[in-house]
Design a protein around this motif. Structure first.
Motif, PDB file in Angstrom:
ATOM      1  N   ILE A  42       0.815  -1.222   0.000  1.00 32.67           N
ATOM      2  CA  ILE A  42       0.000   0.000   0.000  1.00 32.67           C
ATOM      3  C   ILE A  42       0.846   1.269   0.000  1.00 32.67           C
ATOM      4  N   GLY A  43       2.168   1.119  -0.108  1.00 32.17           N
ATOM      5  CA  GLY A  43       3.016   2.299  -0.166  1.00 32.17           C
ATOM      6  C   GLY A  43       3.232   2.963   1.171  1.00 32.17           C
ATOM      7  N   SER A  44       3.235   2.181   2.255  1.00 34.44           N
ATOM      8  CA  SER A  44       3.534   2.739   3.569  1.00 34.44           C
ATOM      9  C   SER A  44       4.986   3.178   3.604  1.00 34.44           C
ATOM     10  N   LEU A  45       5.256   4.301   4.268  1.00 29.76           N
ATOM     11  CA  LEU A  45       6.580   4.901   4.199  1.00 29.76           C
ATOM     12  C   LEU A  45       7.618   4.173   5.030  1.00 29.76           C
ATOM     13  N   SER A  46       7.198   3.413   6.017  1.00 37.81           N
ATOM     14  CA  SER A  46       8.156   2.695   6.849  1.00 37.81           C
ATOM     15  C   SER A  46       7.533   1.396   7.320  1.00 37.81           C
ATOM     16  N   GLY A  47       8.355   0.571   7.952  1.00 37.28           N
ATOM     17  CA  GLY A  47       7.848  -0.705   8.416  1.00 37.28           C
ATOM     18  C   GLY A  47       7.269  -0.642   9.810  1.00 37.28           C
ATOM     19  N   GLY A  48       7.218   0.536  10.414  1.00 42.39           N
ATOM     20  CA  GLY A  48       6.716   0.661  11.770  1.00 42.39           C
ATOM     21  C   GLY A  48       5.223   0.406  11.858  1.00 42.39           C
ATOM     22  N   SER A  49       4.810  -0.133  12.985  1.00 44.11           N
ATOM     23  CA  SER A  49       3.402  -0.474  13.175  1.00 44.11           C
ATOM     24  C   SER A  49       2.502   0.748  13.084  1.00 44.11           C
ATOM     25  N   ALA A  50       2.848   1.831  13.773  1.00 43.39           N
ATOM     26  CA  ALA A  50       2.000   3.025  13.771  1.00 43.39           C
ATOM     27  C   ALA A  50       1.873   3.601  12.371  1.00 43.39           C
ATOM     28  N   ASP A  51       2.981   3.645  11.639  1.00 46.37           N
ATOM     29  CA  ASP A  51       2.929   4.185  10.276  1.00 46.37           C
ATOM     30  C   ASP A  51       2.065   3.300   9.384  1.00 46.37           C
ATOM     31  N   PHE A  52       2.221   1.990   9.518  1.00 50.30           N
ATOM     32  CA  PHE A  52       1.426   1.089   8.684  1.00 50.30           C
ATOM     33  C   PHE A  52      -0.064   1.275   8.929  1.00 50.30           C
ATOM     34  N   TYR A  53      -0.484   1.233  10.197  1.00 50.31           N
ATOM     35  CA  TYR A  53      -1.915   1.319  10.483  1.00 50.31           C
ATOM     36  C   TYR A  53      -2.482   2.692  10.140  1.00 50.31           C
ATOM     37  N   THR A  54      -1.692   3.745  10.305  1.00 51.44           N
ATOM     38  CA  THR A  54      -2.143   5.072   9.893  1.00 51.44           C
ATOM     39  C   THR A  54      -2.345   5.121   8.395  1.00 51.44           C
ATOM     40  N   THR A  55      -1.370   4.584   7.639  1.00 48.40           N
ATOM     41  CA  THR A  55      -1.464   4.596   6.180  1.00 48.40           C
ATOM     42  C   THR A  55      -2.607   3.726   5.695  1.00 48.40           C
TER      43      THR A  55
END
Length: 222
Positions: free
Chosen positions: A119-132
């Motif tokens: 989905i083009g998430s900017l990083s592998g972090g959990s918070a970034d993934f779920y936000t994206t």
């Protein structure tokens, strides 16, 4: 009008008879779900949405239809609605403009790296993934579309002030604990959002966004 409500699945379905609460088509769809958990989530979403419609516009009765693209539709002219559920939580939105809502409860031990890339998430972090993820899925719902990873990957967003935003993300917590769920709402004028929930907003995670990407088609009502 842009209203959002988040509640527990159990609170929405307690003492509710699906046969009496759902329309014929809704009951048929409810019956096709194999798992009890999925049936509870479906019923909770319909109940929560009907409660909101009844309280806000006096239009809680009647079927909530699903259009071919997956968008929800109600009979009242000039209203758009959206439902999301994850785990034991459910969210519903009612608006006088196209709207999409998505919530996600983090699952411990889940490998997010491949999904993040898809989905083009900017990083592998959990918070970034779920936000994206919630942001982009809420946009798909606002557009009246189902899950489309290619479109989600192509869709971009940049931070902007609330007055000019057409999407908002945040995490919600219970009793000051770590984020319990992530949430996104996509709608024009999202700065007007009114929220009702037993959960508390993690204020430092609230962000407003301007979407970058062409609208694939006009969105139908629902």
């Amino acid at each position: 009008m842009l209203l959002l409500r988040v509640d527990r699945v159990g609170a929405c379905v307690e003492a509710i008879d699906p046969h009496a609460a759902l329309s014929v088509d809704e009951y048929a769809r409810w019956s096709r779900f194999a798992s009890v958990r999925r049936r509870r989530q479906f019923l909770a979403g319909r109940q929560l949405l009907r409660q909101m419609l009844s309280a806000q516009v006096g239009a809680g009765e009647g079927a909530i239809a699903v259009e071919p693209g997956g968008a929800l539709r109600v009979a009242t002219p000039g209203l758009w609605v959206s439902i999301s559920h994850s785990g034991e939580w459910v969210a519903a939105a009612v608006a006088d403009r196209p709207v999409g809502v998505d919530i996600e409860v983090p699952r411990p031990g889940r490998d997010l790296s491949r999904l993040a890339e898809s989905i083009g998430s900017l990083s592998g972090g959990s918070a970034d993934f779920y936000t994206t993820w919630t942001l982009k899925e809420a946009v798909m719902k606002r557009w009246g579309m189902g899950l489309d990873l290619a479109r989600m990957r192509a869709l971009g967003a940049q931070p902007i002030d609330p007055q000019h935003a057409n999407a908002q993300t945040a995490s919600l917590e219970l009793d000051g604990r770590s984020p319990l769920l992530y949430l996104a709402v996509a709608a024009d004028g999202v700065g007007d959002l009114s929220v009702e929930s037993t959960l508390s907003w993690c204020r430092e995670t609230v962000a407003h966004w301007q979407l970058i990407g062409a609208h694939p088609r006009s969105r139908s009502r629902g």
